[in-house]
Design an enzyme around this catalytic site. Structure first.
Site, mmCIF file in Angstrom:
data_model
loop_
_atom_site.group_PDB
_atom_site.id
_atom_site.type_symbol
_atom_site.label_atom_id
_atom_site.label_comp_id
_atom_site.label_asym_id
_atom_site.label_seq_id
_atom_site.Cartn_x
_atom_site.Cartn_y
_atom_site.Cartn_z
ATOM 1 N N GLU A 1 0.836 -1.206 0.000
ATOM 2 C CA GLU A 1 0.000 0.000 0.000
ATOM 3 C C GLU A 1 0.876 1.263 0.000
ATOM 4 O OE1 GLU A 1 -3.327 -0.006 -0.474
ATOM 5 O OE2 GLU A 1 -3.068 2.157 -0.612
ATOM 6 N N GLU B 1 1.404 6.733 -6.832
ATOM 7 C CA GLU B 1 0.359 7.730 -7.131
ATOM 8 C C GLU B 1 0.889 9.154 -6.959
ATOM 9 O OE1 GLU B 1 -3.263 4.897 -5.621
ATOM 10 O OE2 GLU B 1 -3.102 6.909 -4.767
HETATM 11 N N1 LIG Z 1 -2.457 10.529 -15.134
HETATM 12 C C1 LIG Z 1 -3.060 9.376 -15.452
HETATM 13 N N2 LIG Z 1 -2.927 8.871 -16.698
HETATM 14 C C2 LIG Z 1 -3.545 7.709 -17.043
HETATM 15 N N3 LIG Z 1 -4.305 6.977 -16.203
HETATM 16 C C3 LIG Z 1 -4.452 7.423 -14.943
HETATM 17 C C4 LIG Z 1 -3.850 8.632 -14.501
HETATM 18 N N4 LIG Z 1 -4.173 8.814 -13.194
HETATM 19 C C5 LIG Z 1 -4.929 7.775 -12.866
HETATM 20 N N5 LIG Z 1 -5.109 6.940 -13.889
HETATM 21 C C6 LIG Z 1 -5.900 5.697 -13.882
HETATM 22 O O1 LIG Z 1 -6.896 5.819 -12.889
HETATM 23 C C7 LIG Z 1 -6.751 4.811 -11.898
HETATM 24 C C8 LIG Z 1 -7.058 5.393 -10.553
HETATM 25 O O2 LIG Z 1 -6.089 6.372 -10.252
HETATM 26 P P1 LIG Z 1 -5.869 6.911 -8.782
HETATM 27 O O3 LIG Z 1 -4.755 7.871 -8.781
HETATM 28 O O4 LIG Z 1 -7.168 7.402 -8.232
HETATM 29 O O5 LIG Z 1 -5.445 5.595 -8.043
HETATM 30 P P2 LIG Z 1 -6.331 4.673 -7.119
HETATM 31 O O6 LIG Z 1 -5.840 3.279 -7.382
HETATM 32 O O7 LIG Z 1 -7.768 5.004 -7.238
HETATM 33 O O8 LIG Z 1 -5.924 5.163 -5.726
HETATM 34 P P3 LIG Z 1 -6.229 4.435 -4.402
HETATM 35 O O9 LIG Z 1 -5.169 3.361 -4.289
HETATM 36 O O10 LIG Z 1 -6.107 5.535 -3.413
HETATM 37 O O11 LIG Z 1 -7.620 3.852 -4.512
HETATM 38 C C9 LIG Z 1 -5.306 4.313 -12.040
HETATM 39 O O12 LIG Z 1 -5.164 2.965 -11.617
HETATM 40 C C10 LIG Z 1 -5.068 4.460 -13.543
HETATM 41 O O13 LIG Z 1 -5.603 3.346 -14.263
#
Ligand SMILES: Nc1ncnc2c1ncn2[C@@H]1O[C@H](COP(=O)(O)OP(=O)(O)OP(=O)(O)O)[C@@H](O)[C@H]1O
Length: 132
Positions: free
Chosen positions: A76, A83
């Site tokens: 994590e 991120e």
């Molecule tokens: N800048 C970006 N470009 C392309 N895809 C992105 C981008 N940011 C996020 N994503 C996509 O969106 C998804 C979610 O992104 P986020 O940053 O919210 O991570 P998360 O896995 O939701 O975070 P958490 O672990 O807190 O739940 C990522 O897994 C990715 O597939």
């Protein structure tokens, strides 16, 4: 004193152990206060370890539970770092490589969690079977 240190916007190297400890503590506080998933894994860790102690799973099996919980928490943290680094680098702009990085980090959390569940099932399963 360095201006950076005075106004708490330090970018220079830590001057002593106390300062390094303070920043490491800030990092832990950030994880606990800002990251809902990390908090969830912490609570799960507390529940699993309490269950292990209550059921007297034994020293060796308890260490396996600690290892399983640590594995998930570690994954994590890596996910959170991925991120933050991606967001710091490109912000909210879409990028295929950014997607791969975030998805791989999230995938590692998933893999670690599945492994931890298997360990938990073996530890608690064998303990329950012994009790019956
Ligand atoms: N800048 C970006 N470009 C392309 N895809 C992105 C981008 N940011 C996020 N994503 C996509 O969106 C998804 C979610 O992104 P986020 O940053 O919210 O991570 P998360 O896995 O939701 O975070 P958490 O672990 O807190 O739940 C990522 O897994 C990715 O597939």
């Amino acid at each position: 004193m360095n201006m950076d240190l005075k106004n708490k916007r330090q970018t220079s190297k830590n001057k002593n152990f106390g300062q390094a400890f303070g920043h490491a503590w800030d990092g832990l506080t950030t994880l606990c206060c800002n990251e809902r998933n990390f908090r969830f894994h912490l609570v799960t860790t507390a529940v699993v370890l309490t269950a292990g102690l209550t059921m007297r799973v034994g020293y060796f099996k308890f260490l396996w539970l600690v290892l399983a919980c640590y594995l998930v928490l570690q994954a994590e943290v890596i996910n959170t770092l991925a991120e933050y680094l991606v967001d710091l680098t490109i912000g909210s702009q879409y990028n295929d490589l950014a997607k791969k990085i975030k998805d791989i980090a999230a995938g590692w959390v998933l893999f670690s969690t599945m492994l931890a569940i298997v360990i938990g099932l073996i530890v608690f399963g064998t303990t329950i079977i012994k009790l019956i």
